[in-house]
Design a protein around this motif. Structure first.
Motif, PDB file in Angstrom:
ATOM      1  N   THR A 155      49.781   0.688 -17.067  1.00  0.00           N
ATOM      2  CA  THR A 155      48.927  -0.562 -17.116  1.00  0.00           C
ATOM      3  C   THR A 155      47.700  -0.585 -16.563  1.00  0.00           C
ATOM      4  O   THR A 155      47.475  -0.145 -15.628  1.00  0.00           O
ATOM      5  CB  THR A 155      49.807  -1.812 -16.412  1.00  0.00           C
ATOM      6  N   VAL A 156      46.613  -1.122 -17.164  1.00  0.00           N
ATOM      7  CA  VAL A 156      45.267  -0.955 -17.040  1.00  0.00           C
ATOM      8  C   VAL A 156      44.872  -2.395 -17.280  1.00  0.00           C
ATOM      9  O   VAL A 156      44.486  -2.769 -18.459  1.00  0.00           O
ATOM     10  CB  VAL A 156      44.470   0.193 -17.743  1.00  0.00           C
ATOM     11  N   GLY A 157      44.781  -3.332 -16.304  1.00  0.00           N
ATOM     12  CA  GLY A 157      44.328  -4.536 -16.428  1.00  0.00           C
ATOM     13  C   GLY A 157      45.460  -5.263 -17.433  1.00  0.00           C
ATOM     14  O   GLY A 157      46.870  -5.302 -17.051  1.00  0.00           O
ATOM     15  N   ASP A 158      45.302  -5.983 -18.530  1.00  0.00           N
ATOM     16  CA  ASP A 158      46.050  -6.379 -19.447  1.00  0.00           C
ATOM     17  C   ASP A 158      46.594  -5.390 -20.307  1.00  0.00           C
ATOM     18  O   ASP A 158      47.228  -5.768 -21.176  1.00  0.00           O
ATOM     19  CB  ASP A 158      45.413  -7.639 -20.009  1.00  0.00           C
ATOM     20  N   ALA A 159      45.914  -4.203 -20.363  1.00  0.00           N
ATOM     21  CA  ALA A 159      46.259  -3.411 -21.443  1.00  0.00           C
ATOM     22  C   ALA A 159      47.392  -2.359 -21.007  1.00  0.00           C
ATOM     23  O   ALA A 159      47.514  -2.013 -19.862  1.00  0.00           O
ATOM     24  CB  ALA A 159      45.015  -2.331 -21.937  1.00  0.00           C
ATOM     25  N   THR A 160      48.257  -1.822 -22.058  1.00  0.00           N
ATOM     26  CA  THR A 160      49.157  -0.961 -21.555  1.00  0.00           C
ATOM     27  C   THR A 160      48.887   0.521 -22.565  1.00  0.00           C
ATOM     28  O   THR A 160      48.641   0.375 -23.832  1.00  0.00           O
ATOM     29  CB  THR A 160      50.755  -1.409 -22.252  1.00  0.00           C
ATOM     30  N   VAL A 161      48.767   1.213 -21.749  1.00  0.00           N
ATOM     31  CA  VAL A 161      48.242   2.803 -22.251  1.00  0.00           C
ATOM     32  C   VAL A 161      49.344   3.748 -22.222  1.00  0.00           C
ATOM     33  O   VAL A 161      50.169   3.887 -20.963  1.00  0.00           O
ATOM     34  CB  VAL A 161      47.014   3.162 -21.482  1.00  0.00           C
ATOM     35  N   GLY A 162      49.418   4.669 -23.321  1.00  0.00           N
ATOM     36  CA  GLY A 162      50.453   5.523 -23.267  1.00  0.00           C
ATOM     37  C   GLY A 162      49.749   6.714 -22.692  1.00  0.00           C
ATOM     38  O   GLY A 162      48.751   7.349 -23.506  1.00  0.00           O
TER      39      GLY A 162
END
Length: 278
Positions: A211-218
């Motif tokens: 999780t980066v802020g409101d984003a979910t990164v693979g």
């Protein structure tokens, strides 16, 4: 004229016509042999083609793990191979008003977007690491990184493009590469973060969602059999644009050195607006 006279007249007429020549046995044999030889030639060619394909298959399977073991320096074509029926999908129009020769843009707006992506990639190189110049294989001149724009198809009548930028980085004796690939909105790539990350060049690997802020990164933290890169991250922006960012060391035999980014930092780079081309 009665019936007997008519029959006799017909016999006289037939006796005056030359009989057709009898077929030559030798000629018939020669024709049959030629037909047989043609069949054998066709069969031999088909067998040779099958043998060649078999050899190619053996070579492809002879790699130790079945993966592409090229170092990070090797850049595959970003776009998929053209359709077998090229008439079904015409190439986009170039800046000269004519269809492109192939999927790669060599001038115009798309080319400029890829060049812009390279400029922005250089700005995310972390402190302590330097972007290195390399000699271009095309021009023989020194250049700071490489870039490429490729047409990847159409969806709903909209052109789909991928932009790729890559730069060599160094820190002391450590040398490696940073690479980013951006796919325009409308692409058909997966939405789930880890499925998206594993889709990058089809490399698979061990993925962790971050999780980066409101984003979910693979983030693929460990490659599988295909280890062209050590780690890579993938993020789909709300507008549909997909960003991949990858890092890898050139010398895998050297003592372990830290990569430019931690896995979490790599995730942050993937959501960085500098790499978000629209």
């Amino acid at each position: 004229m009665n019936g007997d006279q008519l029959r006799e007249a017909l016999r006289d007429e037939m006796r005056g016509v030359a009989a057709p020549p009898r077929p030559s046995t030798d000629a018939m044999l020669r024709t049959a042999r030629r037909a047989r030889n043609r069949r054998r030639a066709v069969q031999a060619c088909a067998g040779s083609a099958t043998a060649v394909l078999a050899v190619v298959g053996v070579v492809a399977l002879a790699t130790p793990d079945g993966g592409d073991r090229r170092p990070p320096a090797a850049l595959p074509q970003a776009a998929p191979p053209p359709s077998a029926d090229t008439s079904a999908e015409p190439m986009p129009t170039g800046p000269d008003g004519l269809p492109q020769e192939d999927r790669t843009a060599r001038a115009g707006t798309r080319y400029d977007q890829a060049a812009l992506l390279l400029d922005r990639l250089v700005t995310v190189v972390p402190a302590g690491y330097t972007a290195e110049k390399t000699v271009s294989t095309e021009t023989g001149k020194e250049t700071l990184g490489t870039h490429q724009a490729d047409f990847t198809g159409r969806a709903g009548g909209v052109e789909l493009w991928s932009y790729l930028a890559s730069v060599d980085v160094a820190k002391g004796t450590w040398k490696g590469r940073l690479l980013t690939e951006v796919h325009t909105a409308g692409n058909l790539l997966p939405s789930e973060p880890c499925a998206l990350a594993r889709e990058f060049w089809g490399m698979g690997g061990e993925c962790q969602p971050m999780t980066v802020g409101d984003a979910t990164v693979g983030v693929v933290v460990r490659p599988g059999a295909d280890d062209r890169f050590d780690q890579w991250a993938a993020y789909r922006h709300p507008d549909g644009v997909v960003v991949f960012v990858a890092q890898g060391a050139y010398d895998r035999q050297a003592p372990a050195s830290p990569l430019p980014f931690t896995a979490r930092d790599l995730a942050a780079v993937a959501v960085d607006e500098r790499l978000h081309l629209r």
